[in-house]
Design a protein around this motif. Structure first.
Motif, short mmCIF file in Angstrom:
data_model
loop_
_atom_site.label_atom_id
_atom_site.label_comp_id
_atom_site.label_asym_id
_atom_site.label_seq_id
_atom_site.Cartn_x
_atom_site.Cartn_y
_atom_site.Cartn_z
N CYS A 255 -10.85 -0.45 6.55
CA CYS A 255 -9.40 -0.56 6.81
C CYS A 255 -8.75 0.83 6.91
O CYS A 255 -7.71 0.99 7.54
CB CYS A 255 -8.71 -1.34 5.69
SG CYS A 255 -8.98 -3.10 5.76
N TYR B 81 -14.96 -2.96 2.69
CA TYR B 81 -13.81 -3.54 3.39
C TYR B 81 -12.62 -2.58 3.38
O TYR B 81 -11.99 -2.33 4.42
CB TYR B 81 -13.44 -4.88 2.73
CG TYR B 81 -12.13 -5.43 3.21
CD1 TYR B 81 -11.98 -5.88 4.52
CD2 TYR B 81 -11.02 -5.49 2.36
CE1 TYR B 81 -10.76 -6.37 4.97
CE2 TYR B 81 -9.81 -5.98 2.81
CZ TYR B 81 -9.68 -6.41 4.11
OH TYR B 81 -8.47 -6.89 4.56
N PHE C 58 -2.26 -13.64 5.70
CA PHE C 58 -3.59 -13.01 5.86
C PHE C 58 -4.36 -12.87 4.55
O PHE C 58 -5.57 -12.85 4.53
CB PHE C 58 -3.46 -11.64 6.55
CG PHE C 58 -2.69 -10.60 5.78
CD1 PHE C 58 -3.30 -9.84 4.81
CD2 PHE C 58 -1.34 -10.37 6.06
CE1 PHE C 58 -2.60 -8.86 4.11
CE2 PHE C 58 -0.62 -9.40 5.37
CZ PHE C 58 -1.25 -8.64 4.38
N GLY D 12 -2.67 -4.94 12.47
CA GLY D 12 -2.98 -4.39 11.15
C GLY D 12 -1.67 -4.04 10.45
O GLY D 12 -0.67 -3.75 11.14
N VAL D 13 -1.68 -4.06 9.12
CA VAL D 13 -0.42 -3.81 8.38
C VAL D 13 0.12 -2.39 8.54
O VAL D 13 1.26 -2.13 8.18
CB VAL D 13 -0.52 -4.10 6.87
CG1 VAL D 13 -0.36 -5.56 6.56
CG2 VAL D 13 -1.74 -3.51 6.25
N ASN E 5 -8.28 -12.05 5.22
CA ASN E 5 -8.98 -11.19 4.26
C ASN E 5 -10.25 -11.84 3.68
O ASN E 5 -11.28 -11.19 3.56
CB ASN E 5 -8.04 -10.78 3.13
CG ASN E 5 -7.00 -9.80 3.61
OD1 ASN E 5 -6.84 -9.60 4.81
ND2 ASN E 5 -6.28 -9.18 2.69
N ILE F 44 0.89 -1.17 0.00
CA ILE F 44 0.00 0.00 0.00
C ILE F 44 0.93 1.22 0.00
O ILE F 44 1.50 1.56 1.05
CB ILE F 44 -0.93 0.02 1.24
CG1 ILE F 44 -1.73 -1.29 1.33
CG2 ILE F 44 -1.88 1.22 1.19
CD1 ILE F 44 -2.63 -1.42 2.57
N ASN G 38 -7.21 -8.90 -3.21
CA ASN G 38 -8.51 -8.84 -2.54
C ASN G 38 -9.65 -8.96 -3.53
O ASN G 38 -10.68 -9.58 -3.24
CB ASN G 38 -8.64 -7.54 -1.73
CG ASN G 38 -7.87 -7.59 -0.42
OD1 ASN G 38 -7.68 -8.68 0.13
ND2 ASN G 38 -7.41 -6.45 0.06
N TYR H 50 -2.44 -13.71 12.64
CA TYR H 50 -2.23 -14.52 11.42
C TYR H 50 -1.35 -15.73 11.67
O TYR H 50 -1.50 -16.38 12.69
CB TYR H 50 -1.68 -13.64 10.28
CG TYR H 50 -2.55 -12.46 10.06
CD1 TYR H 50 -3.85 -12.63 9.60
CD2 TYR H 50 -2.13 -11.18 10.35
CE1 TYR H 50 -4.69 -11.55 9.42
CE2 TYR H 50 -2.96 -10.09 10.17
CZ TYR H 50 -4.24 -10.29 9.72
OH TYR H 50 -5.06 -9.23 9.55
N SER I 61 -6.37 -4.19 9.43
CA SER I 61 -7.05 -5.43 9.84
C SER I 61 -7.65 -5.39 11.24
O SER I 61 -8.44 -6.27 11.59
CB SER I 61 -6.09 -6.61 9.73
OG SER I 61 -5.91 -6.93 8.39
O1 DON Z 1 -6.57 -6.21 2.89
C1 DON Z 1 -5.49 -5.72 3.15
O2 DON Z 1 -4.51 -6.14 2.58
C2 DON Z 1 -5.34 -4.60 4.19
N1 DON Z 1 -6.21 -3.53 3.98
C3 DON Z 1 -5.47 -5.10 5.56
C4 DON Z 1 -4.55 -6.23 5.84
C5 DON Z 1 -3.94 -6.21 7.17
O3 DON Z 1 -3.96 -5.25 7.90
C6 DON Z 1 -3.21 -7.43 7.52
N2 DON Z 1 -2.51 -7.23 8.76
N3 DON Z 1 -1.66 -7.43 9.39
#
Ligand code: DON
Length: 325
Positions: A203, A199, A104, A268-269, A124, A36, A175, A251, A72
């Motif tokens: 996030c 989704y 994930f 979360g990432v 996901n 991202i 996704n 995860y 996440s």
């Molecule tokens: O779907 C995704 O890839 C991200 N928006 C969220 C993934 C995420 O945060 C995984 N976490 N550790």
């Protein structure tokens, strides 16, 4: 507040500040999420923590006020929201509660296990399904329900980081693939693009460690908001969410986290971790009445978890004896 209690509170913050500085350098062992682009531009050396006790007392250290997107961590909120609306059995007919041990965003188990029911709402595939289950015919309606839910718990009106949303929207091929597969197998409750919009927007909701610590606190107390003296979430749904956080929340590192830290948690990432200490009877733990903990450290490891954040939590769990085991 009595003298002894005051001294203990001061000591907690002193220790936290010291540990944050000690673990900040762990950032060099990971890197900010690069898939991202907007997240990759974050300063990786940030580390902050906020702990909230049932009395409302807060302990903060480091970059605890820095805003970051939930990523996440939002999967916990949307899962609870979907269960509150539809009831647990309806949601669990569409998403399971089994850990995968996979990444994930993995696709592999959807096709390997017929009929393709997503394994759990923390990965996901399961989270996109959960988002599609939120009430409303359009992404806007579904999001409005989720925002109202978030406000009810935190007392804060959510803001969405549009830059992060767009950055992910344009790069969300995996996704999209997951959502198309779920649509094909009948698990997605709305159109592919609508589910993705919900989704990816959830996030991109911006928070600080304070808000996720507050959510953690309410989960620690089985849905009870101690400062408002109100049951804001149903106990059975919260217990289910905590079981999922413990078994799937970190995860493919959930087992190690349970072994080394021993608390239900969700990462979360963007580098956030929401975790909690349930009330316990450990005489030497300064957090025996329970608490919520919010962490932010944007440099993540290969599983998508904050490197410095996990190290800091491991240290806290050992020093303050807060593992649930
Ligand atoms: O779907 C995704 O890839 C991200 N928006 C969220 C993934 C995420 O945060 C995984 N976490 N550790």
């Amino acid at each position: 507040m009595g003298g002894r209690a005051l001294i203990q509170q001061v000591l907690l913050v002193d220790e936290l500040q010291q540990w944050v500085e000690q673990y900040r350098s762990k950032a060099s062992e990971g890197k900010c999420a690069s898939y991202i682009p907007a997240l990759y531009r974050t300063d990786p050396n940030q580390l902050g923590i906020c702990i909230i006790e049932p009395t409302g007392k807060m302990h903060m250290a480091g970059d605890w006020e820095a805003p970051f997107t939930m990523q996440s961590i939002s999967k916990v909120i949307s899962f609870i929201a979907a269960c509150c609306y539809h009831g647990i059995p309806y949601v669990l007919d569409r998403v399971d509660v089994e850990p995968t041990g996979d990444a994930f965003n993995s696709i592999i188990r959807l096709e390997m296990n017929k009929p393709g029911k997503p394994f759990n709402p923390m990965i996901n595939a399961g989270a996109i399904t959960t988002s599609s289950l939120l009430p409303g015919q359009t992404p806007d309606h579904k999001l409005r329900y989720l925002y109202a839910f978030f406000s009810k718990i935190t007392g804060v009106t959510p803001t969405v980081n549009e830059e992060v949303f767009l950055s992910e929207w344009e790069n969300s091929h995996r996704n999209r693939a997951l959502a198309h597969y779920l649509k094909d197998t009948g698990y997605l409750a709305c159109e592919v693009e609508d589910a993705l919009e919900v989704y990816l927007t959830q996030c991109s909701i911006e928070v600080t460690t304070e808000q996720i610590a507050l959510i953690g606190l309410i989960l620690a107390l089985d849905g009870f908001h101690p400062m408002r003296n109100e049951q804001v979430l149903p106990k059975d749904v919260v217990r289910l969410a905590k079981a999922l956080m413990l078994t799937c929340g970190m995860y493919d590192a959930s087992g190690k986290f349970a072994a080394n830290v021993g608390l239900p948690a969700k990462s979360g990432v963007s580098g956030g971790i929401m975790t909690l200490v349930p009330p316990n009877r450990k005489p030497h733990s300064p957090l025996q009445d329970g608490c919520g903990i919010g962490i932010f450290g944007p440099s993540i490891d290969g599983c998508g978890n904050s490197v410095a954040g996990v190290s800091l939590l491991k240290h806290i769990a050992q020093e303050w004896d807060v593992s649930i085991f």
